[in-house]
Write a protein that holds these residues in place. Structure first.
Motif, PDB file in Angstrom:
ATOM      1  N   LEU A  18       4.014  -3.828 -15.895  1.00 36.24           N
ATOM      2  CA  LEU A  18       4.745  -5.093 -15.754  1.00 36.24           C
ATOM      3  C   LEU A  18       4.657  -5.655 -14.337  1.00 36.24           C
ATOM      4  O   LEU A  18       4.505  -6.866 -14.155  1.00 36.24           O
ATOM      5  N   ASN A  19       4.766  -4.790 -13.337  1.00 32.63           N
ATOM      6  CA  ASN A  19       4.692  -5.266 -11.950  1.00 32.63           C
ATOM      7  C   ASN A  19       3.322  -5.877 -11.648  1.00 32.63           C
ATOM      8  O   ASN A  19       3.232  -6.904 -10.972  1.00 32.63           O
ATOM      9  N   ASN A  20       2.253  -5.249 -12.157  1.00 29.26           N
ATOM     10  CA  ASN A  20       0.909  -5.807 -11.943  1.00 29.26           C
ATOM     11  C   ASN A  20       0.696  -7.073 -12.763  1.00 29.26           C
ATOM     12  O   ASN A  20       0.096  -8.031 -12.286  1.00 29.26           O
ATOM     13  N   TYR A  21       1.172  -7.076 -13.985  1.00 28.24           N
ATOM     14  CA  TYR A  21       0.973  -8.237 -14.854  1.00 28.24           C
ATOM     15  C   TYR A  21       1.669  -9.480 -14.301  1.00 28.24           C
ATOM     16  O   TYR A  21       1.105 -10.567 -14.310  1.00 28.24           O
ATOM     17  N   PHE A  22       2.904  -9.324 -13.841  1.00 21.81           N
ATOM     18  CA  PHE A  22       3.655 -10.471 -13.349  1.00 21.81           C
ATOM     19  C   PHE A  22       3.471 -10.715 -11.852  1.00 21.81           C
ATOM     20  O   PHE A  22       3.965 -11.715 -11.328  1.00 21.81           O
ATOM     21  N   GLY A  23       2.800  -9.818 -11.166  1.00 23.13           N
ATOM     22  CA  GLY A  23       2.514 -10.020  -9.751  1.00 23.13           C
ATOM     23  C   GLY A  23       3.726  -9.899  -8.853  1.00 23.13           C
ATOM     24  O   GLY A  23       3.720 -10.401  -7.739  1.00 23.13           O
ATOM     25  N   ARG A  24       4.765  -9.262  -9.342  1.00 23.49           N
ATOM     26  CA  ARG A  24       5.967  -9.029  -8.537  1.00 23.49           C
ATOM     27  C   ARG A  24       6.689  -7.809  -9.114  1.00 23.49           C
ATOM     28  O   ARG A  24       6.363  -7.333 -10.191  1.00 23.49           O
ATOM     29  N   VAL A  25       7.661  -7.325  -8.380  1.00 23.80           N
ATOM     30  CA  VAL A  25       8.371  -6.124  -8.804  1.00 23.80           C
ATOM     31  C   VAL A  25       9.466  -6.490  -9.810  1.00 23.80           C
ATOM     32  O   VAL A  25      10.432  -7.174  -9.464  1.00 23.80           O
ATOM     33  N   LEU A  26       9.272  -6.063 -11.044  1.00 24.80           N
ATOM     34  CA  LEU A  26      10.305  -6.180 -12.063  1.00 24.80           C
ATOM     35  C   LEU A  26      11.038  -4.857 -12.226  1.00 24.80           C
ATOM     36  O   LEU A  26      12.253  -4.831 -12.394  1.00 24.80           O
ATOM     37  N   LEU A  27      10.290  -3.795 -12.211  1.00 22.18           N
ATOM     38  CA  LEU A  27      10.850  -2.444 -12.303  1.00 22.18           C
ATOM     39  C   LEU A  27      10.429  -1.672 -11.056  1.00 22.18           C
ATOM     40  O   LEU A  27       9.261  -1.332 -10.893  1.00 22.18           O
ATOM     41  N   PRO A  28      11.344  -1.390 -10.153  1.00 21.33           N
ATOM     42  CA  PRO A  28      10.970  -0.718  -8.897  1.00 21.33           C
ATOM     43  C   PRO A  28      10.582   0.742  -9.129  1.00 21.33           C
ATOM     44  O   PRO A  28      11.128   1.417  -9.995  1.00 21.33           O
ATOM     45  N   LEU A  29       9.617   1.189  -8.352  1.00 24.11           N
ATOM     46  CA  LEU A  29       9.191   2.589  -8.377  1.00 24.11           C
ATOM     47  C   LEU A  29       9.749   3.360  -7.191  1.00 24.11           C
ATOM     48  O   LEU A  29       9.685   4.579  -7.166  1.00 24.11           O
ATOM     49  N   GLY A  30      10.278   2.667  -6.218  1.00 19.46           N
ATOM     50  CA  GLY A  30      10.795   3.318  -5.016  1.00 19.46           C
ATOM     51  C   GLY A  30       9.694   3.476  -3.987  1.00 19.46           C
ATOM     52  O   GLY A  30       8.567   3.811  -4.313  1.00 19.46           O
ATOM     53  N   ALA A  31      10.037   3.240  -2.764  1.00 22.41           N
ATOM     54  CA  ALA A  31       9.071   3.341  -1.670  1.00 22.41           C
ATOM     55  C   ALA A  31       8.703   4.804  -1.429  1.00 22.41           C
ATOM     56  O   ALA A  31       9.449   5.719  -1.792  1.00 22.41           O
ATOM     57  N   PRO A  32       7.544   5.023  -0.809  1.00 21.22           N
ATOM     58  CA  PRO A  32       7.221   6.394  -0.406  1.00 21.22           C
ATOM     59  C   PRO A  32       8.322   6.950   0.492  1.00 21.22           C
ATOM     60  O   PRO A  32       9.007   6.208   1.198  1.00 21.22           O
ATOM     61  N   CYS A  33       8.502   8.256   0.456  1.00 17.92           N
ATOM     62  CA  CYS A  33       9.597   8.883   1.203  1.00 17.92           C
ATOM     63  C   CYS A  33       9.365   8.862   2.709  1.00 17.92           C
ATOM     64  O   CYS A  33      10.320   8.894   3.471  1.00 17.92           O
ATOM     65  N   GLY A  34       8.120   8.824   3.150  1.00 17.78           N
ATOM     66  CA  GLY A  34       7.824   8.741   4.570  1.00 17.78           C
ATOM     67  C   GLY A  34       7.941  10.058   5.320  1.00 17.78           C
ATOM     68  O   GLY A  34       8.095  10.060   6.532  1.00 17.78           O
ATOM     69  N   PHE A  35       7.874  11.181   4.604  1.00 20.97           N
ATOM     70  CA  PHE A  35       7.944  12.489   5.264  1.00 20.97           C
ATOM     71  C   PHE A  35       6.687  12.763   6.081  1.00 20.97           C
ATOM     72  O   PHE A  35       6.736  13.335   7.149  1.00 20.97           O
ATOM     73  N   ILE A  36       5.543  12.346   5.551  1.00 19.23           N
ATOM     74  CA  ILE A  36       4.251  12.610   6.183  1.00 19.23           C
ATOM     75  C   ILE A  36       3.481  11.310   6.239  1.00 19.23           C
ATOM     76  O   ILE A  36       3.313  10.629   5.229  1.00 19.23           O
ATOM     77  N   ARG A  37       3.005  10.954   7.410  1.00 19.36           N
ATOM     78  CA  ARG A  37       2.223   9.743   7.547  1.00 19.36           C
ATOM     79  C   ARG A  37       0.755  10.060   7.306  1.00 19.36           C
ATOM     80  O   ARG A  37       0.250  11.106   7.729  1.00 19.36           O
ATOM     81  N   LYS A  38       0.070   9.141   6.646  1.00 22.67           N
ATOM     82  CA  LYS A  38      -1.369   9.289   6.429  1.00 22.67           C
ATOM     83  C   LYS A  38      -2.093   9.012   7.736  1.00 22.67           C
ATOM     84  O   LYS A  38      -1.663   8.194   8.549  1.00 22.67           O
ATOM     85  N   GLY A  39      -3.205   9.697   7.941  1.00 21.18           N
ATOM     86  CA  GLY A  39      -4.022   9.469   9.118  1.00 21.18           C
ATOM     87  C   GLY A  39      -4.910   8.263   8.933  1.00 21.18           C
ATOM     88  O   GLY A  39      -5.115   7.775   7.819  1.00 21.18           O
ATOM     89  N   ALA A  40      -5.455   7.770  10.031  1.00 26.32           N
ATOM     90  CA  ALA A  40      -6.377   6.639   9.974  1.00 26.32           C
ATOM     91  C   ALA A  40      -7.701   7.110   9.390  1.00 26.32           C
ATOM     92  O   ALA A  40      -8.149   8.226   9.644  1.00 26.32           O
TER      93      ALA A  40
END
Length: 142
Positions: A119-141
């Motif tokens: 639904l989020n991809n189809y409508f191009g906006r957040v209808l049902l939130p999945l929650g942001a990443p927790c941010g415990f570990i940052r990805k490297g470049a």
């Protein structure tokens, strides 16, 4: 999605696991002929423990995808050892119930996550939130 290693590995590995579980149950039910008396059905428990070890690594990555995936992986890490222990006959009432409830919650969260992504991809906006990443570990470049 192109280059989605998390999805490809997680879905592929868990798909193989459940295919193996289905085959184990079919063999145990005699669907493919008689089972040798030397066959030990408890071997499936050790597959569950092995997949638990793998699932711990996937869970770390899931925390950096979104909260729904993280919750699913936490529950998988409850399901697999519970299933293994119940197969081995350890406190079957407790561990089979724990496995059953965690599997139900995994299924419900999985359906929610699939619906949210669609639904989020189809409508191009957040209808049902999945929650942001927790941010415990940052990805490297890259």
């Amino acid at each position: 999605k192109k280059n989605n290693y998390f999805g490809a590995i997680a879905l592929g590995i868990y798909g193989l696991f459940w295919a193996a579980v289905a085959m184990h149950w079919a063999i145990a039910q005699g669907w493919l002929g008689t089972v040798d008396v030397k066959a030990d059905p408890r071997q499936l428990a050790f597959a569950c423990f092995g997949y638990t070890f793998f699932s711990l690594f996937i869970m770390v990555a899931a925390f950096e995808v979104n909260k729904v995936f993280a919750a699913i992986l936490v529950l998988i890490n409850v399901l697999l050892p519970s299933l293994g222990l119940s197969i081995l006959g350890v406190n079957v009432g407790l561990f089979s119930g724990l496995a059953a409830w965690s599997e139900l919650c995994i299924s419900l969260l999985g359906f929610y996550g699939a619906g949210a992504i669609f639904l989020n991809n189809y409508f191009g906006r957040v209808l049902l939130p999945l929650g942001a990443p927790c941010g415990f570990i940052r990805k490297g470049a890259k």
